[in-house]
Design a protein around this motif. Structure first.
Motif, PDB file in Angstrom:
ATOM      1  N   ILE A   1      43.464  43.842  38.905  1.00  0.00           N
ATOM      2  CA  ILE A   1      44.484  44.842  39.154  1.00  0.00           C
ATOM      3  C   ILE A   1      45.221  44.487  40.438  1.00  0.00           C
ATOM      4  O   ILE A   1      44.592  44.234  41.470  1.00  0.00           O
ATOM      5  N   GLN A   2      46.549  44.491  40.342  1.00  0.00           N
ATOM      6  CA  GLN A   2      47.301  44.034  41.515  1.00  0.00           C
ATOM      7  C   GLN A   2      47.699  45.207  42.406  1.00  0.00           C
ATOM      8  O   GLN A   2      48.842  45.608  42.465  1.00  0.00           O
ATOM      9  N   ASP A   3      46.738  45.790  43.057  1.00  0.00           N
ATOM     10  CA  ASP A   3      47.046  46.756  44.113  1.00  0.00           C
ATOM     11  C   ASP A   3      46.043  46.539  45.242  1.00  0.00           C
ATOM     12  O   ASP A   3      45.226  45.627  45.187  1.00  0.00           O
ATOM     13  N   GLU A   4      46.062  47.445  46.255  1.00  0.00           N
ATOM     14  CA  GLU A   4      45.234  47.120  47.415  1.00  0.00           C
ATOM     15  C   GLU A   4      43.734  47.230  47.122  1.00  0.00           C
ATOM     16  O   GLU A   4      42.935  46.586  47.776  1.00  0.00           O
ATOM     17  N   THR A   5      43.334  48.005  46.085  1.00  0.00           N
ATOM     18  CA  THR A   5      41.906  48.095  45.789  1.00  0.00           C
ATOM     19  C   THR A   5      41.359  46.763  45.297  1.00  0.00           C
ATOM     20  O   THR A   5      40.183  46.461  45.484  1.00  0.00           O
ATOM     21  N   GLY A   6      42.204  45.973  44.677  1.00  0.00           N
ATOM     22  CA  GLY A   6      41.770  44.660  44.209  1.00  0.00           C
ATOM     23  C   GLY A   6      40.685  44.735  43.166  1.00  0.00           C
ATOM     24  O   GLY A   6      39.833  43.862  43.062  1.00  0.00           O
ATOM     25  N   GLY A   7      40.680  45.799  42.410  1.00  0.00           N
ATOM     26  CA  GLY A   7      39.628  45.991  41.416  1.00  0.00           C
ATOM     27  C   GLY A   7      39.818  45.119  40.191  1.00  0.00           C
ATOM     28  O   GLY A   7      40.795  44.395  40.049  1.00  0.00           O
ATOM     29  N   VAL A   8      38.839  45.202  39.325  1.00  0.00           N
ATOM     30  CA  VAL A   8      38.895  44.436  38.095  1.00  0.00           C
ATOM     31  C   VAL A   8      38.750  45.382  36.914  1.00  0.00           C
ATOM     32  O   VAL A   8      37.855  46.211  36.875  1.00  0.00           O
ATOM     33  N   GLU A   9      39.674  45.242  35.998  1.00  0.00           N
ATOM     34  CA  GLU A   9      39.569  46.051  34.793  1.00  0.00           C
ATOM     35  C   GLU A   9      39.081  45.131  33.686  1.00  0.00           C
ATOM     36  O   GLU A   9      39.516  43.983  33.587  1.00  0.00           O
ATOM     37  N   GLU A  10      38.144  45.622  32.891  1.00  0.00           N
ATOM     38  CA  GLU A  10      37.618  44.747  31.856  1.00  0.00           C
ATOM     39  C   GLU A  10      38.180  45.084  30.499  1.00  0.00           C
ATOM     40  O   GLU A  10      38.222  46.237  30.086  1.00  0.00           O
TER      41      GLU A  10
END
Lengths: 367, 357
Positions: free
Chosen positions: B55-64
């Motif tokens: 995910i391209q925001d500041e959280t830098g999370g990953v969506e599966e």
């Protein structure tokens, strides 16, 4: 006996140490990327013995080549003219020239195939062929000393890849190379024949011999070169035999490249991309040397400018790689070149006998 | 040497020509992390690909993202999955491939060819068999902080150093093609919201035929390779004693003649006492060594007997015979194998007892 045109000006000569690099770099090229399957198909995992047999044979052939060249003091063109006279000798020389060109075609097309299957399947041959041939042309235009430099660079840049051979061993089964010989001598020889493609480069000494400054001193370097080649092939084969099971290796076209796949370094997931890219530096000197030798022999036969021959040969090379479209054709080409190369190596002792006999006969006449 | 300007400009031009090939940058591709294959019916299999999307925001999370599709071959599934994906599928980063046990019991070989043929796929890819449905396993979410693909890979890595034999695609292919060895793979199970390594399964060439529970896997690892890790708890005179392995070595020897070979497996374990429950300072080290020796001898012998009864050779005894004696006949060996005497000589040394006496 001195042929005036084999006298090379001193500033174009190479020192005898360079023969080590010339011999070794010409023998380690595309052949080493996939020879394991061919040698194992005949002698199974005893095939490492055939490499040693081949190695012994190569040292012998190298010794014979030096004897021939010393006896005539010139290159292959002088030797053939000496033995067969101007016309038959010229024909033989032209065959040699074509043989060197054939080597060049085989190496180039095989390497482009490697790039096509491993990295860019969509790669058009014409594009890559063009880039390669322009590059090779540029080197060859630079003359023999530049090519020698490329050989040195190729050997040195290939060195780190040898270190990575240690890595796959930990995944393999070392007892695969347990020294039990369960194959006959004939099978071992057949397997030695299968490895011959990689070792053909030795014949180019026939062409660059006059360029060596201290010819006597270069002998030991040439033998060192062959020895180092054999060690390289031996280590490569043994590591592959440890890493793959005997029935598995028949499935693998480029065992050496596939072996790089297991190497796990933190900055790159696929080490084989680095390996193949570095291998360009190893293959380029091969191509240069072959093309240079092919054009030089032709130049010496017809006494025309080498550059014109180079143009024609580059075009032939470019056209030839177009006709080899798929794996089967390339495999056939490799087998054909190996076959021709084998006859070429077998011809060398015959040539030696001829030289010795003719020398005796002429001496008697003169006496 | 004369320099030709036309020639030089051509040479320079070639460098720009290299841009003519299709580019494959990471952002533009769906990088498959984990793949799972399940049998649906006689012909068809269902493949599920786990694709992490950053995910391209500041959280830098990953969506599966999971994409499933049905087909008769892996490539057909691949194509059908691509029909549901906005980006081209790439297998270059795949770290683990699961097979449902139904599929493993039927014939795993049909799905192996793709793995060895595609140059994108590495050789350190883990393979595994799943109890029940492999798709369910990879659809689970096991960690809040780690993406599932990474979680699974690390679970494998962690356990490989300790309890299960080193296993990856290359090891599998090695054994699969070898005449003197049969492949084996780790066995996974989904239990509620957790996934676990449930044991180890063994193949007869291409069909899964036998399995052991996780508790026995350590013994299998002792027989398979030299390593320095893991632990084994046993029961000793009303006590529970755990031994930490700080260095084990295994050697295969053949005695007897060519027609009547006899295997002697020498297993040396150097260990450290990890726990004694209830605490008891009076147990002599010698006695403990004997107890562990008996335990390992019994369990390894039993394991090998089971292999022989099922006529499978995951330890590669055939390879040993082939390499040492030569002239190997796979068919004769297969007939002979169940009745070959195999003796395991275990020696256990307890070097340390931890920091409590």
């Amino acid at each position: 006996m001195n042929n005036s045109s084999t006298q090379i000006p001193e500033n174009l000569l190479i020192s005898s140490t360079m023969v080590f690099f010339l011999i070794h770099s010409m023998q380690v090229g595309v052949g080493i990327l996939g020879f394991e399957k061919y040698i194992a198909s005949e002698a199974g995992y005893n095939a490492w013995i055939s490499i040693i047999i081949t190695g012994a044979g190569l040292h012998l052939i190298l010794w014979i080549i030096y004897r021939i060249l010393e006896a005539v003091d010139g290159d292959i063109v002088s030797v053939h003219t000496f033995v067969y006279g101007k016309y038959i000798g010229g024909g033989m020389n032209f065959l040699f020239s074509l043989y060197y060109l054939l080597l060049c075609v085989t190496i180039l097309r095989t390497f482009i195939e490697v790039i096509q299957t491993w990295i860019f399947p969509q790669l058009p041959v014409w594009l890559f062929g063009l880039i390669f041939i322009l590059l090779i042309y540029y080197y060859v235009e630079g003359g023999f000393r530049v090519i020698t430099g490329a050989c040195v660079a190729g050997v040195i840049l290939g060195l780190p890849l040898l270190l990575f051979k240690l890595y796959p061993i930990q995944y393999g089964n070392v007892s695969n190379v347990y020294p039990i010989v369960d194959h006959s001598i004939l099978e071992l020889l057949a397997s030695a024949k299968g490895s011959i493609f990689g070792f053909l480069g030795i014949g180019l000494l026939f062409v660059y011999y006059p360029f060596i400054k201290n010819k006597n001193d270069s002998k030991k370097w040439a033998h060192f070169g062959v020895f180092y080649t054999i060690i390289t092939y031996l280590v490569t084969a043994i590591v592959a035999f440890i890493y793959y099971s005997e029935e598995q290796i028949h499935q693998i076209i480029w065992a050496t490249i596939s072996l790089w796949k297991i190497i796990n370094v933190s900055f790159i997931e696929r080490f084989e991309y680095i390996g193949i890219s570095l291998w360009v530096f190893v293959v380029i000197p091969n191509l240069c040397l072959c093309l240079w030798a092919a054009s030089r022999v032709t130049k010496r036969i017809f006494h025309i400018k080498q550059r014109y021959v180079l143009w024609i040969y580059s075009i032939i090379l470019y056209v030839a790689i177009f006709f080899l479209e798929d794996r089967r054709a390339i495999d056939r080409l490799n087998n054909f070149t190996s076959e021709v190369g084998l006859y070429f190596l077998m011809y060398i002792p015959v040539l030696y006998l001829l030289v010795v006999i003719i020398k005796k006969v002429r001496n008697r006449h003169e006496a | 040497m004369k320099h030709n300007p036309l020639f030089h400009s051509l040479l320079v031009l070639t460098f720009f020509l290299t841009g003519c090939l299709p580019h494959k940058s990471i952002e533009d591709a769906a990088l498959v992390d984990v793949a799972a294959f399940d049998l649906i019916d006689e012909e068809k299999i269902k493949g599920t690909m786990l694709i992490p999307q950053f995910i391209q925001d500041e959280t830098g999370g990953v969506e599966e993202k999971h994409i499933s599709s049905v087909g008769e071959s892996v490539q057909e599934i691949y194509r059908n999955v691509e029909s549901k994906s906005s980006k081209p599928l790439r297998m270059g980063k795949v770290s683990m491939i699961f097979f449902g046990d139904e599929l493993a019991k039927k014939d795993i070989s049909r799905y192996i060819d793709f793995l060895q043929r595609d140059p994108d796929i590495g050789r350190e890819v883990y393979l595994g068999v799943v109890a029940g449905n492999a798709e369910d396993l990879i659809k689970g979410k096991y960690s809040k902080t780690e993406p599932t693909g990474e979680y699974i890979e690390q679970l494998m890595e962690q356990n490989t150093t300790k309890y299960i034999p080193t296993q990856n695609l290359q090891k599998f292919l090695y054994a699969y093609y070898s005449d003197g060895m049969d492949p084996s793979l780790p066995y996974f199970q989904k239990e509620g919201k957790e996934m676990k390594l449930a044991g180890y399964v063994f193949f007869d060439k291409n069909k899964m035929v036998y399995s052991i529970p996780f508790s026995e896997a350590f013994v299998l690892k002792l027989l398979s390779q030299d390593f320095k890790n893991g632990l084994q708890p046993i029961e000793y005179k009303d006590h529970q004693v755990a031994l930490e392995n700080i260095g084990s070595k295994v050697k295969y020897r053949i005695k007897g003649d060519k027609n009547n070979p006899e295997f002697h497996i020498n297993l040396k374990v150097n260990g450290m006492v990890g726990e004694i429950v209830p605490a008891n300072r009076k147990i002599a080290t010698k006695e403990l060594e004997k107890a562990f020796k008996d335990y390992f001898t019994e369990h390894t012998t039993q394991l090998i007997q089971e292999f022989q009864e099922n006529n499978i050779d995951p330890l590669g005894l055939g390879e040993v015979i082939k390499n040492r004696h030569g002239n190997f006949d796979p068919e004769k060996w297969k007939e002979k194998y169940p009745n070959i005497p195999v003796k395991v000589n275990v020696s256990v040394r307890i070097l340390e007892k931890g920091i409590a006496g």
